[in-house]
Structures are given as C-alpha cells and as structure tokens.
Design a protein around this motif. Structure first.
Motif, PDB file in Angstrom:
ATOM      1  N   PHE A 246       0.816  -1.205   0.000  1.00 19.87           N
ATOM      2  CA  PHE A 246       0.000   0.000   0.000  1.00 19.87           C
ATOM      3  C   PHE A 246       0.857   1.265   0.000  1.00 19.87           C
ATOM      4  O   PHE A 246       0.460   2.322  -0.512  1.00 19.87           O
ATOM      5  CB  PHE A 246      -0.917  -0.003   1.233  1.00 19.87           C
ATOM      6  N   ASP A 249       1.499   2.317  -3.637  1.00 13.54           N
ATOM      7  CA  ASP A 249       0.396   2.882  -4.439  1.00 13.54           C
ATOM      8  C   ASP A 249      -0.755   3.180  -3.496  1.00 13.54           C
ATOM      9  O   ASP A 249      -1.625   2.342  -3.255  1.00 13.54           O
ATOM     10  CB  ASP A 249      -0.044   1.897  -5.509  1.00 13.54           C
ATOM     11  N   GLN A 251      -3.453   5.056  -3.874  1.00  9.02           N
ATOM     12  CA  GLN A 251      -4.775   4.995  -4.486  1.00  9.02           C
ATOM     13  C   GLN A 251      -5.277   3.556  -4.601  1.00  9.02           C
ATOM     14  O   GLN A 251      -6.456   3.263  -4.355  1.00  9.02           O
ATOM     15  CB  GLN A 251      -4.727   5.659  -5.879  1.00  9.02           C
ATOM     16  N   PHE A 252      -4.386   2.632  -4.961  1.00  9.88           N
ATOM     17  CA  PHE A 252      -4.778   1.228  -5.029  1.00  9.88           C
ATOM     18  C   PHE A 252      -5.139   0.699  -3.641  1.00  9.88           C
ATOM     19  O   PHE A 252      -6.096  -0.070  -3.489  1.00  9.88           O
ATOM     20  CB  PHE A 252      -3.641   0.385  -5.624  1.00  9.88           C
ATOM     21  N   ALA A 253      -4.414   1.141  -2.667  1.00 10.13           N
ATOM     22  CA  ALA A 253      -4.713   0.715  -1.308  1.00 10.13           C
ATOM     23  C   ALA A 253      -6.082   1.201  -0.887  1.00 10.13           C
ATOM     24  O   ALA A 253      -6.852   0.445  -0.283  1.00 10.13           O
ATOM     25  CB  ALA A 253      -3.643   1.233  -0.353  1.00 10.13           C
ATOM     26  N   HIS A 254      -6.411   2.505  -1.235  1.00 12.04           N
ATOM     27  CA  HIS A 254      -7.719   3.022  -0.901  1.00 12.04           C
ATOM     28  C   HIS A 254      -8.804   2.256  -1.646  1.00 12.04           C
ATOM     29  O   HIS A 254      -9.858   1.926  -1.068  1.00 12.04           O
ATOM     30  CB  HIS A 254      -7.790   4.527  -1.252  1.00 12.04           C
ATOM     31  N   PHE A 255      -8.553   1.946  -2.912  1.00 10.58           N
ATOM     32  CA  PHE A 255      -9.526   1.203  -3.699  1.00 10.58           C
ATOM     33  C   PHE A 255      -9.732  -0.207  -3.139  1.00 10.58           C
ATOM     34  O   PHE A 255     -10.859  -0.694  -3.023  1.00 10.58           O
ATOM     35  CB  PHE A 255      -9.040   1.139  -5.162  1.00 10.58           C
ATOM     36  N   TYR A 256      -8.679  -0.859  -2.758  1.00  8.96           N
ATOM     37  CA  TYR A 256      -8.765  -2.232  -2.238  1.00  8.96           C
ATOM     38  C   TYR A 256      -9.522  -2.256  -0.909  1.00  8.96           C
ATOM     39  O   TYR A 256     -10.364  -3.131  -0.672  1.00  8.96           O
ATOM     40  CB  TYR A 256      -7.350  -2.787  -2.057  1.00  8.96           C
ATOM     41  N   GLY A 289     -10.959   8.939  -7.409  1.00  8.37           N
ATOM     42  CA  GLY A 289      -9.736   8.464  -6.755  1.00  8.37           C
ATOM     43  C   GLY A 289      -9.770   8.655  -5.267  1.00  8.37           C
ATOM     44  O   GLY A 289     -10.762   9.084  -4.686  1.00  8.37           O
TER      45      GLY A 289
END
Length: 296
Positions: A246, A249, A251-256, A289
C-alpha cells in the motif's frame, strides 16, 4: 485163569494208586507242609519231586511263598493332630516266612491271616497319623508315616509267621464333610484374591487414564501455543507485506480497502442500507480516486 489175570491187574492198579499217593511235587512258588496224623512233621521249601507215606498216615498242604498284597478294605476316618479328619487308602506287601507259625496262628487259609492283620494295620496308621498334621501326612512326613507303620507291624508279623515287605499309602483325602468346607474356603480365598486384583487393576487404570488426560492437555496446549505463535508471525508478515504494497500505491490501497468494505457490507442479499450515494462511502463506485491527503 481169567480170575487170576484180573486179580493181578487189580493188584497192579492198587500199587500204582498207592505209589502215586506217596509222590508229590513242590513248586518253587509254594511251601509244602507235610502232616503226620494231624501234626506238622516237615516243611519242604526245595522244589522238586518228593516222597511221603500214603494217606491217612501223611498228607500235604501247600502255602504260597510269593509276596502277597493286602489292601485297605474300607475307608475309615482318622483324626490328625489338628483334629482334622482324613481318609487313607493303604496297601501292605507281605509274605509267609515261617509256615509252622503261620499255620498255628491262622490255619492254611491266607484270608484268615488277612482278616486278622487288617485291624492291626489300621490301628498302626491311626497311631502314626494322630501324631502329625494334615500337611505332614499329605507331603512332608508321608514317608515317615509308612516307615512307622511298618516298624509297628514287625513284632505282630513275627507272631503271624509272616514278613511285612512294604507299606504304602495309595491315597489321602479329606472326609466328605471336611471336603465341602475346604472347597468353600478355597472358593472364598480365590474370590478375595480376584477382588484384590480387580481393585488393583481399577486403580492402575484410573492412574493411566489420568496420566493420559494430562499428557493430552499438555500436548494440546503446546500445539495451541505453537499455532498462535505461527499465526502471529504470519499476521505480522502479512501486515508488513500489506504496508509495503500500500505504501507504493496509496490509491490502489484506498480502492482495495473500499472493495473489502463493500464486500463486508453487502454480504447478505436481505440487508437494507439507507446511505447517501454522494457520500464518501461510494467514492470508489463513482470512479473517483482517493481523497487528497491533508496538508501537514
């Protein structure tokens, strides 16, 4: 002429009969006792062909010189030194050694001697057994009992004109009333031993089961401790991996994390939620995002 021939034949026949009555054969297994007018004149022990006067001047009687056996006629109870009743079967081996004395005391019939000897043997066994215990008669002093009976019979045997060769005890048993009590005592003793073995076995079984339960609890506790240790190490490694991923990235962590939140929120189809679609909760669904980081 015919009368003369018949007279000669009769004389010859008479002479043969007289001659045959003067001869007798002594067997090696017999004594020959020669009587002269009712009195004992001679005892012949040597086997072979012998001569004597014709009857009624002399007669011959034969006695058996072999070893004979006298068995106990009936089982009579005998008391031991402990006042216990025993039944003894015995036998006596004997033989005639003095035919003159034997005939004077018993006649020529062996059964007369056996009938007189039987109570004497029984009395000798009574005297020997009453001095000893049951254990002694059954095992430790059995030979002494037989030797004592034989010694007691020695003088009486001489008066009978016989010799006692051997005395043997064939069987020793308790009387019927004593046998039942002995069996009951043996049965109670065996039951007592069996109960002791059962109690000992039950106690040992409880000890083994308690030890097995303790070992099981120890093994389970050690296994749980190891499992928790491994799980904690795994969780720590997983957290480190998540943090590293995380951090690369955000943003990927927030999305996941948003997807995980949706999965937990909409797990059941019957659940109903009243939420503003424009709220931050649905930001990932709207394709936006991650929110901007707050200024430091």
């Amino acid at each position: 002429m015919k009368n003369r021939i018949g007279l000669i034949a009769s004389s010859i026949l008479l002479l043969l009969v007289i001659a045959s009555s003067m001869l007798y054969v002594v067997d090696q297994r017999k004594f020959a006792v020669v009587y002269a007018l009712g009195e004992i004149k001679e005892v012949v022990a040597e086997p072979g062909l012998k001569f004597k006067l014709p009857p009624p001047f002399q007669n011959v009687v034969f006695l058996d010189r072999r070893i004979l056996t006298l068995d106990s006629p009936e089982t009579r109870p005998i008391f031991t030194a402990e006042k216990k009743t025993l039944v003894i079967d015995w036998l006596v081996k004997w033989r005639i050694t003095d035919p003159r004395q034997f005939i004077r005391n018993n006649g020529v019939d062996v059964r007369n001697a056996e009938n007189r000897l039987t109570p004497i043997v029984q009395a000798a066994f009574n005297e020997e057994v009453t001095r000893r215990t049951v254990r002694g008669v059954l095992s430790t002093e059995r030979d002494k009992v037989m030797e004592g009976v034989r010694a007691r019979l020695a003088d009486d045997a001489k008066n009978f004109g016989i010799e006692v060769v051997d005395v043997r005890v064939k069987r020793v048993d308790f009387s019927a009333n004593i046998t039942d009590s002995v069996y009951r005592r043996m049965e109670s003793e065996r039951k007592r031993v069996a109960n002791e073995l059962r109690s000992t076995g039950a106690a040992e079984g409880e000890t083994i089961r308690a030890d097995a339960d303790r070992q099981r609890d120890v093994i389970i506790a050690e296994a749980y401790r190891e499992a928790q240790k491994v799980k904690g190490e795994g969780d720590a490694k997983a957290a480190a991996l998540y943090a590293a991923a995380f951090g690369r990235d955000p943003q990927f962590a927030h999305f996941y994390r948003s997807l995980e939140a949706y999965r937990q929120s909409f797990r059941n189809k019957s659940d109903v939620m009243v939420v503003d679609p424009n709220s931050e909760f649905f930001r990932a669904m709207r394709g936006l995002g991650a929110p901007a980081a707050a200024p430091r």
